[in-house]
Design a protein around this motif. Sequence first.
Motif, PDB file in Angstrom:
ATOM      1  N   PHE A  91       0.833  -1.213   0.000  1.00  0.00           N
ATOM      2  CA  PHE A  91       0.000   0.000   0.000  1.00  0.00           C
ATOM      3  C   PHE A  91       0.863   1.256   0.000  1.00  0.00           C
ATOM      4  CE2 PHE A  91      -1.606   3.496   2.578  1.00  0.00           C
ATOM      5  CZ  PHE A  91      -2.593   3.959   1.712  1.00  0.00           C
ATOM      6  N   VAL A  92       1.857   1.306   0.869  1.00  0.00           N
ATOM      7  CA  VAL A  92       2.701   2.506   0.975  1.00  0.00           C
ATOM      8  C   VAL A  92       3.386   2.795  -0.365  1.00  0.00           C
ATOM      9  CG1 VAL A  92       4.803   3.451   2.048  1.00  0.00           C
ATOM     10  CG2 VAL A  92       3.033   2.371   3.462  1.00  0.00           C
ATOM     11  N   LEU A  93       3.890   1.770  -1.019  1.00  0.00           N
ATOM     12  CA  LEU A  93       4.580   2.007  -2.292  1.00  0.00           C
ATOM     13  C   LEU A  93       3.596   2.384  -3.398  1.00  0.00           C
ATOM     14  CD1 LEU A  93       7.469  -0.611  -2.290  1.00  0.00           C
ATOM     15  CD2 LEU A  93       7.388   1.700  -1.349  1.00  0.00           C
ATOM     16  N   LEU A  94       2.422   1.776  -3.406  1.00  0.00           N
ATOM     17  CA  LEU A  94       1.412   2.173  -4.397  1.00  0.00           C
ATOM     18  C   LEU A  94       0.958   3.612  -4.167  1.00  0.00           C
ATOM     19  CD1 LEU A  94      -0.850  -1.032  -4.551  1.00  0.00           C
ATOM     20  CD2 LEU A  94       0.547  -0.098  -6.426  1.00  0.00           C
ATOM     21  N   ARG A 126       8.284  -5.692  -7.529  1.00  0.00           N
ATOM     22  CA  ARG A 126       8.234  -6.899  -8.357  1.00  0.00           C
ATOM     23  C   ARG A 126       6.924  -7.662  -8.082  1.00  0.00           C
ATOM     24  NH1 ARG A 126      12.536  -9.531  -6.547  1.00  0.00           N
ATOM     25  NH2 ARG A 126      13.877  -7.995  -7.508  1.00  0.00           N
ATOM     26  N   THR A 127       6.545  -7.739  -6.826  1.00  0.00           N
ATOM     27  CA  THR A 127       5.287  -8.409  -6.467  1.00  0.00           C
ATOM     28  C   THR A 127       4.094  -7.649  -7.042  1.00  0.00           C
ATOM     29  OG1 THR A 127       6.255  -9.257  -4.426  1.00  0.00           O
ATOM     30  CG2 THR A 127       3.849  -9.166  -4.521  1.00  0.00           C
ATOM     31  N   LEU A 128       4.136  -6.320  -6.952  1.00  0.00           N
ATOM     32  CA  LEU A 128       3.033  -5.512  -7.486  1.00  0.00           C
ATOM     33  C   LEU A 128       2.942  -5.647  -9.007  1.00  0.00           C
ATOM     34  CD1 LEU A 128       3.489  -2.336  -5.251  1.00  0.00           C
ATOM     35  CD2 LEU A 128       1.648  -4.053  -5.097  1.00  0.00           C
ATOM     36  N   GLN A 129       4.093  -5.821  -9.653  1.00  0.00           N
ATOM     37  CA  GLN A 129       4.097  -6.029 -11.096  1.00  0.00           C
ATOM     38  C   GLN A 129       3.470  -7.386 -11.426  1.00  0.00           C
ATOM     39  OE1 GLN A 129       7.996  -5.794 -12.864  1.00  0.00           O
ATOM     40  NE2 GLN A 129       7.152  -5.430 -14.889  1.00  0.00           N
ATOM     41  N   LEU A 183      -0.473  -4.607 -11.051  1.00  0.00           N
ATOM     42  CA  LEU A 183      -0.842  -3.286 -10.527  1.00  0.00           C
ATOM     43  C   LEU A 183       0.101  -2.177 -10.994  1.00  0.00           C
ATOM     44  CD1 LEU A 183      -1.785  -4.424  -6.901  1.00  0.00           C
ATOM     45  CD2 LEU A 183      -3.330  -3.946  -8.827  1.00  0.00           C
ATOM     46  N   ILE A 184       1.313  -2.557 -11.407  1.00  0.00           N
ATOM     47  CA  ILE A 184       2.285  -1.574 -11.910  1.00  0.00           C
ATOM     48  C   ILE A 184       2.995  -2.145 -13.125  1.00  0.00           C
ATOM     49  CG2 ILE A 184       2.692  -0.595  -9.593  1.00  0.00           C
ATOM     50  CD1 ILE A 184       5.531  -2.010  -9.821  1.00  0.00           C
ATOM     51  N   VAL A 185       3.665  -1.250 -13.848  1.00  0.00           N
ATOM     52  CA  VAL A 185       4.588  -1.671 -14.911  1.00  0.00           C
ATOM     53  C   VAL A 185       5.917  -0.986 -14.635  1.00  0.00           C
ATOM     54  CG1 VAL A 185       2.856  -2.139 -16.676  1.00  0.00           C
ATOM     55  CG2 VAL A 185       3.766   0.174 -16.447  1.00  0.00           C
ATOM     56  N   ARG A 186       6.999  -1.723 -14.919  1.00  0.00           N
ATOM     57  CA  ARG A 186       8.361  -1.164 -14.797  1.00  0.00           C
ATOM     58  C   ARG A 186       9.023  -1.320 -16.149  1.00  0.00           C
ATOM     59  NH1 ARG A 186      11.281  -3.803  -9.727  1.00  0.00           N
ATOM     60  NH2 ARG A 186      10.683  -5.720 -10.781  1.00  0.00           N
ATOM     61  N   ARG A 187       9.675  -0.255 -16.566  1.00  0.00           N
ATOM     62  CA  ARG A 187      10.378  -0.298 -17.850  1.00  0.00           C
ATOM     63  C   ARG A 187      11.617   0.590 -17.776  1.00  0.00           C
ATOM     64  NH1 ARG A 187       5.574   2.288 -18.300  1.00  0.00           N
ATOM     65  NH2 ARG A 187       5.639   4.501 -18.657  1.00  0.00           N
ATOM     66  N   ALA A 217      11.691   3.166 -14.729  1.00  0.00           N
ATOM     67  CA  ALA A 217      10.500   4.002 -14.595  1.00  0.00           C
ATOM     68  C   ALA A 217       9.350   3.105 -14.157  1.00  0.00           C
ATOM     69  CB  ALA A 217      10.169   4.675 -15.912  1.00  0.00           C
ATOM     70  N   VAL A 218       8.546   3.603 -13.252  1.00  0.00           N
ATOM     71  CA  VAL A 218       7.443   2.817 -12.697  1.00  0.00           C
ATOM     72  C   VAL A 218       6.147   3.583 -12.909  1.00  0.00           C
ATOM     73  CG1 VAL A 218       6.569   1.661 -10.629  1.00  0.00           C
ATOM     74  CG2 VAL A 218       9.035   1.966 -10.934  1.00  0.00           C
ATOM     75  N   ALA A 219       5.104   2.871 -13.289  1.00  0.00           N
ATOM     76  CA  ALA A 219       3.796   3.494 -13.479  1.00  0.00           C
ATOM     77  C   ALA A 219       2.704   2.534 -13.016  1.00  0.00           C
ATOM     78  CB  ALA A 219       3.590   3.850 -14.951  1.00  0.00           C
ATOM     79  N   LEU A 220       1.597   3.098 -12.595  1.00  0.00           N
ATOM     80  CA  LEU A 220       0.437   2.291 -12.200  1.00  0.00           C
ATOM     81  C   LEU A 220      -0.293   1.837 -13.457  1.00  0.00           C
ATOM     82  CD1 LEU A 220      -0.891   4.584  -9.349  1.00  0.00           C
ATOM     83  CD2 LEU A 220      -0.138   2.216  -9.047  1.00  0.00           C
ATOM     84  N   THR A 221      -0.814   0.623 -13.432  1.00  0.00           N
ATOM     85  CA  THR A 221      -1.738   0.192 -14.475  1.00  0.00           C
ATOM     86  C   THR A 221      -3.106   0.767 -14.124  1.00  0.00           C
ATOM     87  OG1 THR A 221      -2.368  -1.804 -13.281  1.00  0.00           O
ATOM     88  CG2 THR A 221      -0.465  -1.989 -14.788  1.00  0.00           C
ATOM     89  N   ALA A 222      -4.072   0.626 -15.004  1.00  0.00           N
ATOM     90  CA  ALA A 222      -5.425   1.110 -14.700  1.00  0.00           C
ATOM     91  C   ALA A 222      -5.966   0.402 -13.461  1.00  0.00           C
ATOM     92  CB  ALA A 222      -6.341   0.887 -15.897  1.00  0.00           C
TER      93      ALA A 222
END
Length: 162
Positions: free
Chosen positions: A54-57, A91-94, A98-102, A112-117
């Motif tokens: 939650f904190v990281l999101l 990595r778990t959130l990916q 819930l997220i994408v890293r590229r 770079a990290v971004a939230l998915t919809a």
Amino acid sequence: MDSELPVSMKTNDSAFGVEKAEDSSGFLLWQVTTLWQREIRAILAPLDLTHAQFVLLATLLWLSQHQESVTQIDISQNSKVDPMTTSTVLRTLQTKGLIVRREHATDTRAKAVALTAAGQQLTKQAVAVVEKFDLAFFSRLGGDVKAFNRQLHQLIMPGPTT
């Protein structure tokens, strides 16, 4: 062979600098943090999120609303979660979608990290639940919440600790 004798449970040879446990700021902070985290875990469980997730999101959502691009280091520094733990949790959130890293557009060493919809929707839902809980939990301070927050902020800022 006195060292092999059991130590009396009640002695005048105190190892503490305080007379009562509730006079220890560190022990009080530990107790409050433990109670608060226990409740946070309970309210996040139905959303299938740990407190760290939650904190990281929430940090990612906040930073995404205030800057062009967000990196793992940005999230780690802003949340005060160490970089290795941040990487593991992200990595778990990916994996959860819930997220994408590229690769970062300008810094090849950064991610770079971004939230998915789905991540954005879940994060907003979790933030609402946690903020509602925080309001109730800290309402016990009465009108002193802003003063309490200022004092907590002072502890977060770097400074001498000895």
